[in-house]
Design a protein around this motif. Structure first.
Motif, mmCIF file in Angstrom:
data_model
loop_
_atom_site.group_PDB
_atom_site.id
_atom_site.type_symbol
_atom_site.label_atom_id
_atom_site.label_comp_id
_atom_site.label_asym_id
_atom_site.label_seq_id
_atom_site.Cartn_x
_atom_site.Cartn_y
_atom_site.Cartn_z
ATOM 1 N N LYS A 1 0.871 3.947 -2.772
ATOM 2 C CA LYS A 1 0.240 5.791 -2.585
ATOM 3 C C LYS A 1 1.411 6.426 -2.556
ATOM 4 O O LYS A 1 0.741 7.520 -3.279
ATOM 5 C CB LYS A 1 0.288 5.750 -0.454
ATOM 6 C CG LYS A 1 -0.299 7.105 -0.374
ATOM 7 C CD LYS A 1 -0.566 6.780 1.011
ATOM 8 C CE LYS A 1 -1.572 8.251 1.938
ATOM 9 N NZ LYS A 1 -1.286 8.349 2.691
ATOM 10 N N GLU B 1 0.655 -1.179 0.015
ATOM 11 C CA GLU B 1 0.051 0.072 0.401
ATOM 12 C C GLU B 1 1.073 1.261 0.459
ATOM 13 O O GLU B 1 0.643 2.259 -1.204
ATOM 14 C CB GLU B 1 -0.656 -0.368 1.182
ATOM 15 C CG GLU B 1 -2.484 -1.067 1.546
ATOM 16 C CD GLU B 1 -2.434 -1.033 2.436
ATOM 17 O OE1 GLU B 1 -2.141 -0.495 3.654
ATOM 18 O OE2 GLU B 1 -3.163 -2.487 2.640
ATOM 19 N N HIS C 1 -6.986 0.393 3.662
ATOM 20 C CA HIS C 1 -6.627 -0.962 4.823
ATOM 21 C C HIS C 1 -7.743 -1.428 5.588
ATOM 22 O O HIS C 1 -8.114 -0.768 6.235
ATOM 23 C CB HIS C 1 -4.967 -1.047 5.280
ATOM 24 C CG HIS C 1 -4.521 -2.009 5.905
ATOM 25 N ND1 HIS C 1 -3.909 -3.204 5.480
ATOM 26 C CD2 HIS C 1 -5.160 -3.047 7.353
ATOM 27 C CE1 HIS C 1 -3.220 -4.587 5.697
ATOM 28 N NE2 HIS C 1 -4.372 -3.903 7.039
ATOM 29 N N VAL D 1 -1.738 4.194 4.078
ATOM 30 C CA VAL D 1 -3.166 3.721 3.667
ATOM 31 C C VAL D 1 -3.752 6.049 3.389
ATOM 32 O O VAL D 1 -3.693 6.996 4.273
ATOM 33 C CB VAL D 1 -4.171 3.658 4.037
ATOM 34 C CG1 VAL D 1 -3.167 2.353 4.087
ATOM 35 C CG2 VAL D 1 -3.776 4.175 6.255
ATOM 36 N N THR E 1 -5.260 4.253 -1.610
ATOM 37 C CA THR E 1 -4.886 2.651 -1.008
ATOM 38 C C THR E 1 -5.825 2.926 0.396
ATOM 39 O O THR E 1 -6.163 4.242 1.364
ATOM 40 C CB THR E 1 -3.530 3.104 -0.439
ATOM 41 O OG1 THR E 1 -3.554 3.954 0.665
ATOM 42 C CG2 THR E 1 -2.567 2.748 -1.619
#
Length: 386
Positions: A109, A105, A117, A138, A115
């Motif tokens: 990004k 991720e 999670h 994230v 992104t």
């Protein structure tokens, strides 16, 4: 945003496949022509998901096996990183498996790929500084539990508490008599469910301990019946051998049916884990126990910041159910804690009522909420790097 979009998803284990499949179904309602690819399991594949590798290649556990498999895991992650950078998805979603997905991720990004999670690692309990790495990786964290969301809010990480899928799946009303009939158990009398764990090492440490605890309980009430739902055929064989020393006691082994076994019980004695949340959702008074190898326990005691290990206590942020750990986990202590509920029925009733309130808090249509949060992220302006 057009519904002709590509969404990347990576899951590393069976529980992630369940979440991923439910999420795909909800995202399709919002983006009917979306395409999904990455790594997924059989439930996701059945929905037309394209998996570049078998999901079980990521399913590694313990300390040694991940090291043995590290070159392969790194190759898989490198392929995914290069593939998604070359073919940018509208959003990339890592589901659980944080050691594999969060670095991926972070790489995506950096390239302005949004992104997400889904399922927080236990960052609030240990290795708390990971939150800074997660913040860099994230655009959105989706948590199953409210106290997790609070932790991310305190660290300025965009977060959405979506609720827990088990709270959506497990019925709010529990029919104890019906569960007993399904399992062929007597509808009257006191029944205690013993759940010593789903892994061989857990059953090795906890199985005999729980059976010895049953013997101590029977000294106080000879009319008790004990049931042990084996988590798998392998655990059934393992427990069957352990029960050879207890053939004269009313301890019945069941193949599977853990939810029905807990629903049928008056009290549950369990090894700490997700099963504690399941017992909570089934509104069952419980005693939580756990034992680790001494060195492992010493290391974790030093690392873990939380005063509790079981989800009922973590959700309540106080000692709601007994946690009896390591050297304190003796048959005498466990049996005393179990029998306490029978000796104090008002406490057991109050606990079940508290669990009902918690069930309502966690029952939020998790997959739909997760899909809504992801849709909002997709419809928000694209970031640009400085």
């Amino acid at each position: 945003m057009s519904d002709h979009i590509h969404i990347g998803i990576v899951v590393g284990e069976a529980s992630g496949d369940i979440l991923g499949a439910a999420l795909i179904q909800e995202l399709r309602k919002r983006f009917p022509n979306a395409e999904f690819s990455g790594i997924g399991g059989p439930r996701m594949l059945a929905l037309g998901f394209h998996s570049y590798f078998p999901q079980d290649r990521l399913a590694v556990m313990g300390l040694v096996e991940p090291l043995k498999r590290l070159p392969e895991l790194l190759r898989i992650r490198k392929f995914l990183r290069e593939h998604f950078i070359k073919n940018p998805p509208a959003v990339f979603i890592g589901i659980d498996s944080p050691d594999f997905t969060i670095p991926l991720e972070a790489s995506l990004k950096e390239r302005n790929i949004k992104t997400v999670h889904y399922v927080s690692p236990s960052v609030w309990a240990w290795r708390q500084k990971r939150v800074f790495k997660i913040a860099r990786a994230v655009d959105l964290m989706l948590t199953l539990l409210p106290f997790e969301a609070k932790f991310y809010q305190e660290h300025n990480v965009p977060v959405e508490f979506v609720g827990h899928h088990l709270a959506d799946e497990i019925p709010f009303a529990v029919d104890k008599v019906a569960a007993r009939k399904i399992l062929g158990l007597p509808t009257e009398g006191r029944i205690i469910a013993l759940l010593p764990g789903s892994r061989a090492s857990e059953v090795e440490r906890m199985g005999q301990l729980f059976m010895q605890s049953a013997v101590y309980c029977l000294e106080q009430d000879p009319g008790l019946l004990f049931i042990i739902p084996a988590a798998s055929p392998d655990r059934y064989r393992q427990l069957h051998i352990e029960l050879n020393d207890y053939v004269d006691y009313p301890i019945q082994l069941i193949n599977g049916h853990s939810h029905e076994a807990m629903a049928a019980a008056d009290v549950v004695l369990l090894a700490s884990g997700t099963v504690a949340l399941e017992a909570l959702l089934l509104k069952k008074p419980m005693v939580v126990a756990y034992k680790l190898a001494p060195l492992t326990y010493k290391i974790l005691s030093w690392l873990v910041k939380s005063p509790w290990i079981s989800l009922p206590n973590l959700l309540a942020q106080k000692l709601l159910v007994p946690e009896i750990l390591q050297d304190n986990a003796t048959p005498q202590a466990l049996s005393a804690a179990v029998m306490h509920y029978f000796e104090n029925p008002d406490e057991a009733i109050a606990l079940s009522e508290t669990f009902a309130q918690m069930h309502l808090e966690l029952k939020r249509d998790a997959s739909a909420r997760a899909a809504d949060a992801i849709a909002s992220l997709l419809n928000s302006p694209t970031r640009t790097t400085n």
